[in-house]
Design an enzyme around this catalytic site. Structure first.
Site, mmCIF file in Angstrom:
data_model
loop_
_atom_site.group_PDB
_atom_site.id
_atom_site.type_symbol
_atom_site.label_atom_id
_atom_site.label_comp_id
_atom_site.label_asym_id
_atom_site.label_seq_id
_atom_site.Cartn_x
_atom_site.Cartn_y
_atom_site.Cartn_z
ATOM 1 N N HIS A 160 0.858 -1.180 0.000
ATOM 2 C CA HIS A 160 0.000 0.000 0.000
ATOM 3 C C HIS A 160 0.901 1.239 0.000
ATOM 4 O O HIS A 160 2.136 1.119 -0.053
ATOM 5 C CB HIS A 160 -0.960 -0.021 1.194
ATOM 6 C CG HIS A 160 -0.290 -0.259 2.526
ATOM 7 N ND1 HIS A 160 0.634 0.611 3.058
ATOM 8 C CD2 HIS A 160 -0.407 -1.275 3.418
ATOM 9 C CE1 HIS A 160 1.041 0.159 4.223
ATOM 10 N NE2 HIS A 160 0.440 -0.999 4.458
ATOM 11 N N ARG A 174 -3.717 -5.215 6.779
ATOM 12 C CA ARG A 174 -4.817 -5.927 7.440
ATOM 13 C C ARG A 174 -6.108 -5.107 7.486
ATOM 14 O O ARG A 174 -7.151 -5.645 7.849
ATOM 15 C CB ARG A 174 -4.398 -6.337 8.854
ATOM 16 C CG ARG A 174 -3.317 -7.432 8.847
ATOM 17 C CD ARG A 174 -2.841 -7.745 10.251
ATOM 18 N NE ARG A 174 -2.028 -8.954 10.305
ATOM 19 C CZ ARG A 174 -0.733 -8.975 10.599
ATOM 20 N NH1 ARG A 174 -0.083 -7.854 10.832
ATOM 21 N NH2 ARG A 174 -0.072 -10.108 10.651
ATOM 22 N N GLY A 218 9.137 1.192 8.774
ATOM 23 C CA GLY A 218 8.081 2.127 9.147
ATOM 24 C C GLY A 218 8.010 2.342 10.652
ATOM 25 O O GLY A 218 8.150 1.394 11.426
ATOM 26 N N GLU A 219 7.761 3.578 11.032
ATOM 27 C CA GLU A 219 7.545 3.886 12.458
ATOM 28 C C GLU A 219 6.233 3.281 12.950
ATOM 29 O O GLU A 219 6.021 3.147 14.150
ATOM 30 C CB GLU A 219 7.531 5.399 12.674
ATOM 31 C CG GLU A 219 8.895 6.034 12.451
ATOM 32 C CD GLU A 219 8.918 7.516 12.753
ATOM 33 O OE1 GLU A 219 7.837 8.107 12.993
ATOM 34 O OE2 GLU A 219 10.022 8.097 12.726
ATOM 35 N N SER A 253 -2.507 -0.166 6.658
ATOM 36 C CA SER A 253 -2.026 -1.510 7.009
ATOM 37 C C SER A 253 -2.648 -2.516 6.048
ATOM 38 O O SER A 253 -3.813 -2.369 5.650
ATOM 39 C CB SER A 253 -2.429 -1.846 8.442
ATOM 40 O OG SER A 253 -2.285 -3.238 8.659
ATOM 41 N N GLY A 292 1.801 3.186 2.267
ATOM 42 C CA GLY A 292 2.775 3.241 3.369
ATOM 43 C C GLY A 292 4.074 2.569 2.954
ATOM 44 O O GLY A 292 5.171 3.114 3.139
ATOM 45 N N HIS A 293 3.941 1.377 2.357
ATOM 46 C CA HIS A 293 5.140 0.682 1.866
ATOM 47 C C HIS A 293 5.843 1.533 0.801
ATOM 48 O O HIS A 293 7.073 1.618 0.773
ATOM 49 C CB HIS A 293 4.768 -0.658 1.221
ATOM 50 C CG HIS A 293 4.157 -1.654 2.153
ATOM 51 N ND1 HIS A 293 2.867 -2.089 2.027
ATOM 52 C CD2 HIS A 293 4.671 -2.318 3.222
ATOM 53 C CE1 HIS A 293 2.599 -2.984 2.968
ATOM 54 N NE2 HIS A 293 3.671 -3.144 3.715
#
Ligand code: AMP
Length: 280
Positions: free
Chosen positions: A34, A187, A147-148, A185, A36-37
């Site tokens: 996604h 998930r 990632g934080e 995420s 974020g990645h």
């Protein structure tokens, strides 16, 4: 973009870059990519000349009752995203390439891996530290982006690299969120529409708690209140805690000069949401 699935192929592909001392950045992932990645890929791109993204759903970090078999997988979609993001090499080891028959060596990080996720998911961080150590050594990465969002994981991996004298710089990347605050995420796709509408309340609780703790209130009372608020909304929190950022040592009061974080994990339906927030 090169794609490799076994170690000899990976090493042969990285050879020419190594020969001209190109800096290599690694982004370890479990796929189902996604934005974020992709923010990690962008950070890696900015930090090095060669970007390697690994996709490996690591069986050793899943417990016997966890969701390994239902972990989302979308290799074709992931590869298309990585091509667009400017990844140079996709490293997709098979389970057998990563853990050949007879594998018996694991990395155990004491202290920082023991509480919170480590207490709830026994063996999880040993699996994470082992696979990340292997990825660092397989790729010879100069930099690795994490990632934080997975705060404790970031500290565990940093500790492992430091303790094992692996010359990789761990690059933390801030959490990417939906417009309503929910941390992205893989998930989140398992949330029902109703749960998805409630999910941002976790980050809202962290923000309120952080503001009050920064203003001088004791964490214990503040976090107990937020725990009750979340339970009232249908969450089942595993923990909400104020911790020293690097060691994950629990704190009650923020002392001057101490770098701290509020970390949380809560179940909403069948999905476990993880989040955390810095205290400035
Ligand atoms: P995963 O595929 O879930 O194991 O995550 C791979 C990497 O992406 C880890 O370093 C995560 O911390 C990072 N990551 C996951 N979600 C986010 C997010 N919302 N923002 C930034 N990084 C993330």
């Amino acid at each position: 973009m090169l794609i490799h699935r076994d170690i000899p192929g990976l090493r042969a592909a990285l050879g020419p870059w190594r020969a001209r001392s190109a800096r290599i950045a690694l982004v370890p992932t479990m796929g189902a990519l996604h934005d974020g990645h992709l923010s990690l890929v962008a950070a890696a791109r900015a930090a090095a000349e060669v970007v390697v993204v690994s996709i490996f759903v690591n069986p050793t970090q899943f417990g016997p009752n966890e969701d390994l078999s239902r972990y989302p997988r979308d290799e074709a979609g992931d590869l298309a995203k990585l091509r667009d993001a400017g990844c140079d090499l996709a490293w997709l080891p098979t389970v057998n390439a990563m853990y050949p028959e007879g594998s018996a060596t694991f990395v155990e990080v004491r202290g920082v891996s023991e509480g919170f996720e480590g207490a709830i998911r026994p063996g999880h961080f040993s699996g994470v530290a082992t696979v990340c150590t292997k990825l660092f050594l397989q790729t010879g990465a100069d930099v690795a982006a994490f990632g934080e969002k997975d705060w404790q994981q970031l500290q565990v991996v940093r500790r492992a690299a430091r303790d094992l004298d692996i010359p990789v710089r761990i690059l933390p990347v801030p959490t990417m969120r939906e417009a309503d605050g929910l941390a992205l995420s893989s998930r989140n796709r398992f949330l029902s529409a109703e749960e998805r509408a409630k999910a941002p309340l976790l980050y809202a609780a962290l923000r309120r708690a952080a503001a009050r703790i920064v203003a001088g209130e004791a964490a214990g009372a503040v976090l107990a209140e937020e725990d009750a608020v979340l339970r009232g909304e249908g969450f089942v929190p595993d923990y909400l805690a104020l911790v020293e950022a690097e060691t994950l040592r629990p704190l009650d009061i923020l002392s001057p000069g101490c770098t701290a974080r509020v970390i949380a994990a809560a179940r909403l339906g069948t999905v476990r949401l993880l989040d955390n927030i810095p205290l400035d």
